[in-house]
Design a protein around this motif. Sequence first.
Motif, PDB file in Angstrom:
ATOM      1  N   THR A 180       0.683  -1.263   0.089  1.00  0.00           N
ATOM      2  CA  THR A 180       0.227  -0.218  -0.261  1.00  0.00           C
ATOM      3  C   THR A 180       1.245   1.094   0.073  1.00  0.00           C
ATOM      4  O   THR A 180       0.416   1.833  -0.676  1.00  0.00           O
ATOM      5  CB  THR A 180      -1.014  -0.133   0.755  1.00  0.00           C
ATOM      6  OG1 THR A 180      -1.987  -1.104   0.567  1.00  0.00           O
ATOM      7  CG2 THR A 180      -1.719   1.534   1.669  1.00  0.00           C
ATOM      8  N   GLY A 181       2.028   1.155   1.021  1.00  0.00           N
ATOM      9  CA  GLY A 181       2.071   2.383   0.781  1.00  0.00           C
ATOM     10  C   GLY A 181       3.384   2.637  -0.677  1.00  0.00           C
ATOM     11  O   GLY A 181       3.617   4.006  -1.324  1.00  0.00           O
ATOM     12  N   VAL A 182       4.085   1.362  -1.238  1.00  0.00           N
ATOM     13  CA  VAL A 182       4.485   1.628  -1.900  1.00  0.00           C
ATOM     14  C   VAL A 182       3.795   1.990  -3.196  1.00  0.00           C
ATOM     15  O   VAL A 182       3.587   3.145  -4.573  1.00  0.00           O
ATOM     16  CB  VAL A 182       4.813   0.173  -3.489  1.00  0.00           C
ATOM     17  CG1 VAL A 182       5.507   0.388  -4.683  1.00  0.00           C
ATOM     18  CG2 VAL A 182       6.008  -0.555  -2.231  1.00  0.00           C
ATOM     19  N   ALA A 183       2.045   1.516  -3.434  1.00  0.00           N
ATOM     20  CA  ALA A 183       1.014   2.248  -4.276  1.00  0.00           C
ATOM     21  C   ALA A 183       0.621   3.642  -4.778  1.00  0.00           C
ATOM     22  O   ALA A 183       0.760   4.363  -5.602  1.00  0.00           O
ATOM     23  CB  ALA A 183      -0.011   1.105  -4.094  1.00  0.00           C
ATOM     24  N   PHE A 184       1.186   4.187  -2.854  1.00  0.00           N
ATOM     25  CA  PHE A 184       0.774   5.282  -2.580  1.00  0.00           C
ATOM     26  C   PHE A 184       1.432   6.179  -2.946  1.00  0.00           C
ATOM     27  O   PHE A 184       1.821   7.805  -3.512  1.00  0.00           O
ATOM     28  CB  PHE A 184       0.189   5.482  -0.772  1.00  0.00           C
ATOM     29  CG  PHE A 184      -1.479   5.840  -0.798  1.00  0.00           C
ATOM     30  CD1 PHE A 184      -1.771   5.959  -1.324  1.00  0.00           C
ATOM     31  CD2 PHE A 184      -1.871   4.115  -0.390  1.00  0.00           C
ATOM     32  CE1 PHE A 184      -3.565   5.996  -1.405  1.00  0.00           C
ATOM     33  CE2 PHE A 184      -2.818   4.047  -0.572  1.00  0.00           C
ATOM     34  CZ  PHE A 184      -4.327   4.890  -0.351  1.00  0.00           C
ATOM     35  N   ALA A 185       3.070   6.094  -2.937  1.00  0.00           N
ATOM     36  CA  ALA A 185       4.323   6.708  -2.781  1.00  0.00           C
ATOM     37  C   ALA A 185       3.499   6.618  -4.773  1.00  0.00           C
ATOM     38  O   ALA A 185       4.174   8.367  -4.986  1.00  0.00           O
ATOM     39  CB  ALA A 185       5.366   6.216  -2.541  1.00  0.00           C
ATOM     40  N   LEU A 186       3.758   5.922  -5.554  1.00  0.00           N
ATOM     41  CA  LEU A 186       3.407   6.048  -7.077  1.00  0.00           C
ATOM     42  C   LEU A 186       2.496   7.084  -7.090  1.00  0.00           C
ATOM     43  O   LEU A 186       2.684   7.619  -7.785  1.00  0.00           O
ATOM     44  CB  LEU A 186       3.447   4.501  -7.763  1.00  0.00           C
ATOM     45  CG  LEU A 186       4.710   3.729  -7.097  1.00  0.00           C
ATOM     46  CD1 LEU A 186       4.383   2.353  -7.744  1.00  0.00           C
ATOM     47  CD2 LEU A 186       6.137   3.639  -7.963  1.00  0.00           C
ATOM     48  N   PHE A 211       0.590  -1.197  13.287  1.00  0.00           N
ATOM     49  CA  PHE A 211       1.206  -1.909  12.747  1.00  0.00           C
ATOM     50  C   PHE A 211       2.000  -2.333  10.915  1.00  0.00           C
ATOM     51  O   PHE A 211       3.012  -1.639  10.710  1.00  0.00           O
ATOM     52  CB  PHE A 211       0.658  -3.204  12.873  1.00  0.00           C
ATOM     53  CG  PHE A 211       1.789  -4.269  12.625  1.00  0.00           C
ATOM     54  CD1 PHE A 211       3.167  -4.435  12.494  1.00  0.00           C
ATOM     55  CD2 PHE A 211       0.363  -5.318  10.642  1.00  0.00           C
ATOM     56  CE1 PHE A 211       3.678  -6.183  11.662  1.00  0.00           C
ATOM     57  CE2 PHE A 211       1.594  -5.798  10.045  1.00  0.00           C
ATOM     58  CZ  PHE A 211       2.831  -6.799  10.758  1.00  0.00           C
ATOM     59  N   SER A 212      -0.122  -1.222  10.699  1.00  0.00           N
ATOM     60  CA  SER A 212      -0.266  -1.240   9.035  1.00  0.00           C
ATOM     61  C   SER A 212       0.789   0.918   8.672  1.00  0.00           C
ATOM     62  O   SER A 212       0.754   0.208   7.340  1.00  0.00           O
ATOM     63  CB  SER A 212      -0.970  -1.335   9.280  1.00  0.00           C
ATOM     64  OG  SER A 212      -1.950  -2.613   8.794  1.00  0.00           O
ATOM     65  N   ALA A 213       0.413   0.901  10.082  1.00  0.00           N
ATOM     66  CA  ALA A 213       0.980   2.567   9.383  1.00  0.00           C
ATOM     67  C   ALA A 213       2.718   2.907   9.637  1.00  0.00           C
ATOM     68  O   ALA A 213       3.045   3.198   8.352  1.00  0.00           O
ATOM     69  CB  ALA A 213       0.991   3.414  11.009  1.00  0.00           C
ATOM     70  N   MET A 214       3.221   2.234  10.077  1.00  0.00           N
ATOM     71  CA  MET A 214       4.543   2.522   9.859  1.00  0.00           C
ATOM     72  C   MET A 214       4.866   1.312   8.595  1.00  0.00           C
ATOM     73  O   MET A 214       6.009   1.262   7.835  1.00  0.00           O
ATOM     74  CB  MET A 214       5.052   1.524  11.124  1.00  0.00           C
ATOM     75  CG  MET A 214       6.800   1.542  11.070  1.00  0.00           C
ATOM     76  SD  MET A 214       7.436   3.187  11.283  1.00  0.00           S
ATOM     77  CE  MET A 214       6.662   4.157  11.797  1.00  0.00           C
ATOM     78  N   SER A 215       3.893   0.570   7.483  1.00  0.00           N
ATOM     79  CA  SER A 215       4.175  -0.853   7.051  1.00  0.00           C
ATOM     80  C   SER A 215       4.370   0.048   5.989  1.00  0.00           C
ATOM     81  O   SER A 215       4.771   0.568   5.347  1.00  0.00           O
ATOM     82  CB  SER A 215       3.833  -2.193   7.226  1.00  0.00           C
ATOM     83  OG  SER A 215       3.699  -2.487   8.351  1.00  0.00           O
TER      84      SER A 215
END
Lengths: 196, 539, 331, 418
Positions: C106-112, D59-63
């Motif tokens: 999810t983090g990768v997706a939102f960064a993109l 946990f997901s926030a940091m992930s």
Amino acid sequence: MFQIRIHGRGGQGVVTAAELLSVAAFLDKQHAQAFPSFGSERTGAPVVSFCRISENPIRLREPVLEPDAILIQDPTLLHSIDVFAGAKSDGYMIINTTKSFAELGIDEFVASRPQNRNFIVPASDIAFKHVGRPMPNAALLGGFAAATKKVTLASVVAAIEDRFPTKIAAGNVAAATEAYEFVIQELEEVNHVAAN
Amino acid sequence: MSKPFAITLNIGSSLANHTGSWRSERPVYVNRMPPCNNACPAGEDVQGWLYEGESGNYEQAWRNLVRDNPFPAIMGRICYHPCQSACNRADVDEAVGINSVERFLGDQAIDKGWQFVPPTVKSGRRILVVGSGPSGLSAAYHLAMKGHEVIIRESAAEPGGMMRYGIPAYRLPREVLDAEISRLVNLGVRIECNTKVENPESALESGFDAIFLAIGAHLGKRAYIPAGDTVRILDAVSVLHMTADGEPPLLGRRVVVYGGGNTALDAARTAKRLGAYEAIVVYRRTKEKMPAHESELKEALEEGIVMRWLSTIAWVNSGAVTIERMELDEAGMPQPTGEFESLQADSVILALGQEVDLSIVEGVEGISINDGVIEVNDFLMTGRDGIFAGGDAVPGERTATNAIGHGKHAARAINSWLEGQTFVHAPRPDLATFDRLNTWYYSDAPKKVRPKLDAARRAESFAEVVQGLDEETALFEARRCLSCGNCFGCDNCFGVCPDNAVIKLADGKYEINLDYCKGCGICASECPCGAIDMVPERS
Amino acid sequence: MSTPLKFYQVGSFAVGNRLLGDDQLSVQSRSDRTNSLTSGHRACQGCGEALGARYVMDAAMAATDGKVIAVNATGCLEVFSTPYPETSWRLPWMHSLFGNAAPVATGVAFALKAQGRSDIRVVAQGGDGGTVDIGFGPLSGMFERNDDVLYVCYDNEAYMNTGVQRSGATPPAARTNTTHAVGANPGASFTQGKNLPKIAMAHGIPYVATASVSDLHDLEAKVTKAMSIRGARYLHVLVPCPLGWGTRSEETIKLARLATESGLFPIYEAEYGTITERKKIRKQVPVDEYLQIQKRFAHLFGPKGNREYLNAIQAIADRNIAEFGLLGDAE
Amino acid sequence: MLQQIEGSKAVAETVAACMPDVVCAYPISPQTHIVEALDELTRLGKIGNCQFINVESEFSAMSVAIGSSATGARTYTATASQGLLFMVEPVYNASGLGLPIVMTVANRAIGSPINIWNDQSDSMSQRDSGWIQLYAQDNQSAADLHILAFRLAEELSLPVMVCMDGFILTHAMEEIDVAEPELVQKFLPKFTPRQVLDPQDPVSIGAMVGPEAFTEVKYLGHFKQLKALEIIPELSQEFEKVFARSAGGPDDYKGLVTKYHLEDAEVVLVALGSVLGTIKDAVDEHRKNGVKAGAMGITSFRPFPLDEVRKSLKHAQKIVVVERAFAPGVGGIVSSNIRTALSGIDIKMSTVVAGLGGRPITLKSISELVDKALYGSLPEFSFMDLDVELVERELERNLLTRRSGPMAENLLKDLGSR
């Protein structure tokens, strides 16, 4: 340093009142600090907030334990908590009520202090008139400005206008202004009595 | 970019880790003997030419095919295709219609005028082939392809032997026969018809380096049947021969054929076509025991031929045939019951088998006869050096396909003999058995049925009954081949290797990358056609 | 030839065919496939997960013109592919923790998204432990937010990396090192288990599918389809494990095939919570045929076997067949 | 612009001025006002194309932050208390991977008993997580330290925690000069990641590292922390040039510590965070009475500025460390670090655990510490304003009966009966 403690119930804008006060003081080129009692209180529960006003930067981070002024937004609190705890003998007390000190059963406490320190403001009534809701905080701040002269009415008005949308702000400004006049009137009466 | 140490790595660096060292077994690509090839008397590399056919490369398919059998158009019609009986696909759904694809290729070749490519080097040897039946022509072809000069001498008026004189035209149109024989002539084989060879020894002396006797079995077997003179009794071979010569015998309106082989059915069906309105086949045993091919029986029944099972002809008299009902004993042999019945008949055709005319070898030193056929060794050579024999004249199954196989085998043997060597057959690979296949990969695809001439129209003429496949359906059939035991380029091994250790080569083949192959065996177990073996690593 | 030809020789089931045109070839049959997970990895012989991961990632790479970022949960796949100093990956890849592949993706997706790189796509992957157990909450969050991530679970039905312990995806009666085949109720319990494809469907996300390493064409088609969709997508791939299942290394694909052909592992697709496609069973087999070649079910067979359990497992297969309509002609 | 503003809001606006690409958060008191404000700012388009993600757990926030940062996005999150504990696993992971995430910790106590009020046991539990930890003494520094944090994080490729006392700072409204975005841009260049997930230049991030290199990886993490001790002063100096104030707040010294009347101080009170304000008032009071008191604040707790602490404290006679957390079974946490800094120097030091779970630390109690320290009546380890009577009664009950009931309830009952 002038320290204020505001008592009220959750939902009555107790924290907002302290913050508005601090903004008013800031606008008056003073240093101020407002903070709540850090609780997880829900609507209706007794709530306390604090404000410090000073000519110097404020570093102190303790709760206001010996207030120079106590604002009581809801007189029913008198029976449930010790709102006067730590009150200074020459401190201010402003209470939102339409009753007399005697009717509230605090005439003894009032009598022990200088007369021009204790004020009754029908803040809920005034608020209802102008805002359509019995939100007493703005009116009490107007009263506080009149009673203590620690902030100007203009700054209280500016703080309210900065905080609320135009329409709500206008009602609260009117309430604060009316309360301000109300307390000036009270003061005059006290002075008049004193003069007599 | 200076990447963080250790936790961040450059891609693909694991190639440095040669996991091949984990292996205790390695996959090896193999070529197994497909059952079709194994079953083909002519030794056709069926899987091999279907492989080319699958890709629509028909000429290459045909060229692969004629390496073993020069007559695909003929055999695509008359072969009883043991290849299909052996076909592994029969256990999945239905056997591949190999025969029909063969015919398609043969017809294509005729249509397009494809010719054999003559050898560039001539041997200078001359070989005499006696008889132009399938074994003779096949031998001539294979010998010619080896650079030998081949002369065929045929006693009949036209070449083809039993293909011309034994198989009716509705099964094998003469233009097809002629076309495939003429291709042989174009290759340089000389066919001298109406030329009977009386003495092979003198032929040897007259400058032939070897002789192949492919004289066939053209004498109809006779049986003693008590008979009066009102009914004509003929033998099937003669009936068919005369019909082929354009001088069909007069058989009358009711014909009884005696026998249970393909020739019996040919005779009955021919009789129908010659005007008989009733043709009855009398056979001693049951339908199940009948030696005729199932498809022949089916077609005969379609044409209105009546079968009388468990019956023998007791006698013939006064325009009638008396038959006796038989019953099978415990051993399955027919035994008389004493119950008789009479059938009206204008003629009786005996189809009880054929015999070899052995007059040509009588008195030839060294050649021995046994049980009515010429004795030969494993290399089809008779007791006389330089004289070989094959086809129906020697022991073995009497089919055209078998004869073609004899021709090929004889040609190889003669070639080796001429070089003073003994022919050694290449080692046969192990059979590609059904259990080695991973049939999940083959989708269900039932065989395409060849169209047939409408039954009502058949009796009127000798037009070909069974039609060929069009290209699309021929291709469909070709692509039903499971390619048993031989890689057909499906990429499964390449795809299913968890270690990417299969290399796809440019020529459609594959190679195992032993640097990374861990020897798991998935490629072998998932090879649809069983063309990969797992072989233990040497310790 | 006017109509495109079908290959009845091998149907459409083998990886490829020498006669197919480039556009008809499976990704895995192309000589220039990405090999996103390349040779030299340290997976066991016959590893289904290694196979599944390459299938999925190569297909995803092919569908996106090579613009994929992969996120990996801790587990066998991660351990065997990236032990310092070597990595087997040939695409941008990241491993963070066991339970957080979904939110990292999810983090990768939102960064993109923040960077305006809508052309680069994100695939998260993990084993069944990382997916149905420890990573379940975060995965559910990823689904519920409809983040633009394809999450792929390689299900080998237990914690293989740690030495074969039961997970929420371990099938009934299976022996693991925490569900020993001893006592009155040997093996894993007969519970409903955690059916993640169905749970994913309940989130109403755009795409959910199951697949197995035994049907490459189906698997690739599903990855390709998934990559054509934006939002949260879930692909559950059955990947037999020779070590954990006690099976022969060459039987990995066969086992996956038997799992689907017995009805124990239904193959289907769903969009927005509704099943849209199901793969019909081609040749139904009784569950025994699937189970008896696995040592983890060995206690169910033989003289001391457990026919009652086998019947119960067959009943599960039958229920699947009825529920998903797995028999009959293909649609 | 100088304004009367809530601490949380000031932090949110400052973070917004740093133009993060991704902000992800799970709500937990007292962090909520920060992320609420950031959601609004994001929706109003005040942070460019910033993506705000409501995750389902810390946990997901940091992930999410890990994934985002590894993709080259400037990434921010905030948490507190249990939330920080719930994300411990990815917290360690983020530093191990060297991802320059910035996180606000609105310091709050850790249960049980559940308690939403302030102390620092949450961030203290992560002192060894490999993150840089900066503690704000007031809301101005709380806001400003975030700017420094992003710069520091991205230069070192290491995550930074900015710790601010929950409620006391987060919910206090006071005058804060919220940094102008133009100035922030001057100080904080565009994020150039050291490692990034990019199809153009693919790498594998997060390899498994065995005994052969694990120590080295850990050493390099430690080395980065030590490197931060050099960089923080440089960045602080630069910050001052751009913003005309110290990021670390009043009395800042190189961004590492704060020094208040230390030159001649005989009694030095050491603390982290907002209590420093009250302590300084106490110092002033004592100075008025001729007592040579001083105060030292630690802004950079990780890395711990051993040299600066040693230099600042070596001339003191008495040191009192006021800690808002402690290590049960041993004592002070900050104190032990100071002991390390002062190793070989014999100075009397006391640890006072104060303000646990929101108990007010009053000026009066702080002032008394100075007196007690001077008269030698301050024990080596003590709890400020501990209700001794209350705990002793509970201990008595425990002695009497094994099943004396839940301790917290007993104490409350006791309190109620007074």
